[in-house]
Motif scaffolding. Structure first.
Motif, PDB file in Angstrom:
ATOM      1  N   ASP A 163      20.221  33.242  36.103  1.00 11.63           N
ATOM      2  CA  ASP A 163      19.523  33.344  37.627  1.00 11.63           C
ATOM      3  C   ASP A 163      20.599  34.062  38.621  1.00 11.63           C
ATOM      4  N   ARG A 164      20.416  34.191  39.782  1.00 12.89           N
ATOM      5  CA  ARG A 164      21.346  34.905  40.566  1.00 12.89           C
ATOM      6  C   ARG A 164      22.542  33.869  40.970  1.00 12.89           C
ATOM      7  N   ARG A 165      22.432  32.767  40.615  1.00 15.12           N
ATOM      8  CA  ARG A 165      23.621  31.696  41.097  1.00 15.12           C
ATOM      9  C   ARG A 165      24.659  31.974  40.033  1.00 15.12           C
ATOM     10  N   GLU A 166      23.939  32.044  38.941  1.00 12.72           N
ATOM     11  CA  GLU A 166      25.015  32.338  37.483  1.00 12.72           C
ATOM     12  C   GLU A 166      25.513  33.619  37.716  1.00 12.72           C
ATOM     13  N   MET A 167      25.141  34.717  38.101  1.00 19.80           N
ATOM     14  CA  MET A 167      25.387  35.859  38.317  1.00 19.80           C
ATOM     15  C   MET A 167      26.490  35.986  39.340  1.00 19.80           C
ATOM     16  N   THR A 168      26.378  35.429  40.375  1.00 16.76           N
ATOM     17  CA  THR A 168      27.552  35.549  41.450  1.00 16.76           C
ATOM     18  C   THR A 168      28.615  34.649  41.194  1.00 16.76           C
ATOM     19  N   ASP A 169      28.371  33.561  40.347  1.00 18.89           N
ATOM     20  CA  ASP A 169      29.522  32.634  39.757  1.00 18.89           C
ATOM     21  C   ASP A 169      30.127  33.329  38.853  1.00 18.89           C
ATOM     22  N   ILE A 170      29.607  34.255  38.024  1.00 21.47           N
ATOM     23  CA  ILE A 170      30.395  34.749  36.784  1.00 21.47           C
ATOM     24  C   ILE A 170      31.217  36.037  37.593  1.00 21.47           C
ATOM     25  N   ILE A 171      30.652  36.678  38.628  1.00 20.93           N
ATOM     26  CA  ILE A 171      31.345  37.639  39.390  1.00 20.93           C
ATOM     27  C   ILE A 171      32.581  37.100  40.092  1.00 20.93           C
ATOM     28  N   LYS A 172      32.368  36.171  40.474  1.00 16.70           N
ATOM     29  CA  LYS A 172      33.553  35.501  41.396  1.00 16.70           C
ATOM     30  C   LYS A 172      34.642  35.042  40.266  1.00 16.70           C
ATOM     31  N   ALA A 173      34.435  34.524  39.272  1.00 14.16           N
ATOM     32  CA  ALA A 173      35.155  34.084  38.199  1.00 14.16           C
ATOM     33  C   ALA A 173      35.880  35.331  37.600  1.00 14.16           C
ATOM     34  N   VAL A 174      35.280  36.533  37.406  1.00 13.84           N
ATOM     35  CA  VAL A 174      36.014  37.508  36.849  1.00 13.84           C
ATOM     36  C   VAL A 174      37.000  38.379  37.977  1.00 13.84           C
ATOM     37  N   VAL A 175      36.725  38.288  39.235  1.00 10.53           N
ATOM     38  CA  VAL A 175      37.213  38.856  40.159  1.00 10.53           C
ATOM     39  C   VAL A 175      38.573  37.850  40.366  1.00 10.53           C
ATOM     40  N   ASP A 176      38.455  36.633  40.410  1.00  8.18           N
ATOM     41  CA  ASP A 176      39.606  35.716  40.445  1.00  8.18           C
ATOM     42  C   ASP A 176      40.327  35.908  39.204  1.00  8.18           C
ATOM     43  N   ASP A 177      39.743  36.255  38.036  1.00  4.12           N
ATOM     44  CA  ASP A 177      40.641  36.407  36.864  1.00  4.12           C
ATOM     45  C   ASP A 177      41.606  37.713  36.857  1.00  4.12           C
ATOM     46  N   ASN A 178      41.192  38.676  37.707  1.00  5.67           N
ATOM     47  CA  ASN A 178      41.594  40.121  37.946  1.00  5.67           C
ATOM     48  C   ASN A 178      42.145  40.180  39.506  1.00  5.67           C
ATOM     49  N   SER A 179      42.851  39.265  39.940  1.00  4.75           N
ATOM     50  CA  SER A 179      43.166  39.126  41.176  1.00  4.75           C
ATOM     51  C   SER A 179      44.701  39.835  41.560  1.00  4.75           C
ATOM     52  N   ALA A 180      45.208  40.455  40.406  1.00  3.64           N
ATOM     53  CA  ALA A 180      46.562  41.102  40.933  1.00  3.64           C
ATOM     54  C   ALA A 180      46.462  42.143  41.810  1.00  3.64           C
ATOM     55  N   ASP A 181      47.332  42.668  42.407  1.00  3.94           N
ATOM     56  CA  ASP A 181      47.179  43.712  43.587  1.00  3.94           C
ATOM     57  C   ASP A 181      47.532  44.954  42.820  1.00  3.94           C
ATOM     58  N   GLU A 182      47.993  45.234  41.653  1.00  2.00           N
ATOM     59  CA  GLU A 182      48.448  46.382  40.988  1.00  2.00           C
ATOM     60  C   GLU A 182      48.479  46.165  39.353  1.00  2.00           C
ATOM     61  N   CYS A 183      48.614  47.135  38.796  1.00  2.00           N
ATOM     62  CA  CYS A 183      48.748  47.172  37.311  1.00  2.00           C
ATOM     63  C   CYS A 183      49.819  46.458  36.854  1.00  2.00           C
ATOM     64  N   TYR A 184      49.703  45.492  36.069  1.00  2.00           N
ATOM     65  CA  TYR A 184      50.870  44.849  35.513  1.00  2.00           C
ATOM     66  C   TYR A 184      51.803  45.922  34.551  1.00  2.00           C
ATOM     67  N   ALA A 185      51.073  46.809  33.683  1.00  2.00           N
ATOM     68  CA  ALA A 185      51.858  47.823  32.827  1.00  2.00           C
ATOM     69  C   ALA A 185      52.573  48.640  33.663  1.00  2.00           C
ATOM     70  N   CYS A 186      51.755  49.200  34.767  1.00  2.00           N
ATOM     71  CA  CYS A 186      52.509  50.298  35.581  1.00  2.00           C
ATOM     72  C   CYS A 186      53.773  49.641  36.077  1.00  2.00           C
ATOM     73  N   THR A 187      53.480  48.320  36.666  1.00  2.00           N
ATOM     74  CA  THR A 187      54.572  47.792  37.467  1.00  2.00           C
ATOM     75  C   THR A 187      55.757  47.498  36.383  1.00  2.00           C
ATOM     76  N   LYS A 188      55.408  46.993  35.170  1.00  2.00           N
ATOM     77  CA  LYS A 188      56.501  46.619  34.237  1.00  2.00           C
ATOM     78  C   LYS A 188      57.412  48.264  34.072  1.00  2.00           C
ATOM     79  N   ASN A 189      56.621  49.295  33.762  1.00  2.00           N
ATOM     80  CA  ASN A 189      57.223  50.383  33.448  1.00  2.00           C
ATOM     81  C   ASN A 189      57.924  50.924  34.536  1.00  2.00           C
ATOM     82  N   TRP A 190      57.525  50.856  35.850  1.00  3.94           N
ATOM     83  CA  TRP A 190      58.362  51.376  36.936  1.00  3.94           C
ATOM     84  C   TRP A 190      59.926  50.477  37.101  1.00  3.94           C
ATOM     85  N   LYS A 191      59.648  49.060  36.713  1.00  5.04           N
ATOM     86  CA  LYS A 191      60.936  48.311  36.669  1.00  5.04           C
ATOM     87  C   LYS A 191      62.020  48.957  35.689  1.00  5.04           C
ATOM     88  N   GLU A 192      61.391  49.427  34.735  1.00  6.93           N
ATOM     89  CA  GLU A 192      62.505  49.644  33.681  1.00  6.93           C
ATOM     90  C   GLU A 192      63.179  50.997  33.701  1.00  6.93           C
TER      91      GLU A 192
END
Length: 96
Positions: free
Chosen positions: A67-96
């Motif tokens: 249903d639509r509620r499940e859809m919005t809940d999963i979208i929210k979870a996916v966005v929350d799980d990927n809430s970094a401001d930038e790519c972690y791999a690129c950031t790691k490479n810049w620091k090295e």
């Protein structure tokens, strides 16, 4: 295949669809250099909800979400799980 495994695969499939919607709506971005890295884009999460509801209304997400509620809940979870401001791999490479 066992019932538990099938259920896990269905949940992962729903998360992948939700991730695609969030990226398409600009809520999340995928790093052009690292395909596995997704981080916040410039749009608000409501943009993903609107796009997903549009797709449901036009039959594009038939049988993906219960249903639509499940859809919005999963979208929210996916966005929350990927809430970094930038790519972690690129950031790691810049620091090295």
């Amino acid at each position: 295949m066992g019932g538990a495994k099938r259920m896990m695969e269905e949940e992962e499939s729903k998360r992948q669809v939700a991730l695609g919607i969030a990226i398409e709506a600009g809520v999340l971005e995928q790093c052009p250099s690292h395909d596995d890295c997704v981080y916040l884009g410039g749009e608000e999460i409501e943009s993903a909800y609107k796009l997903a509801n549009y797709k449901v209304s036009h039959g594009e997400l038939a049988d993906v979400f219960d249903d639509r509620r499940e859809m919005t809940d999963i979208i929210k979870a996916v966005v929350d799980d990927n809430s970094a401001d930038e790519c972690y791999a690129c950031t790691k490479n810049w620091k090295e």
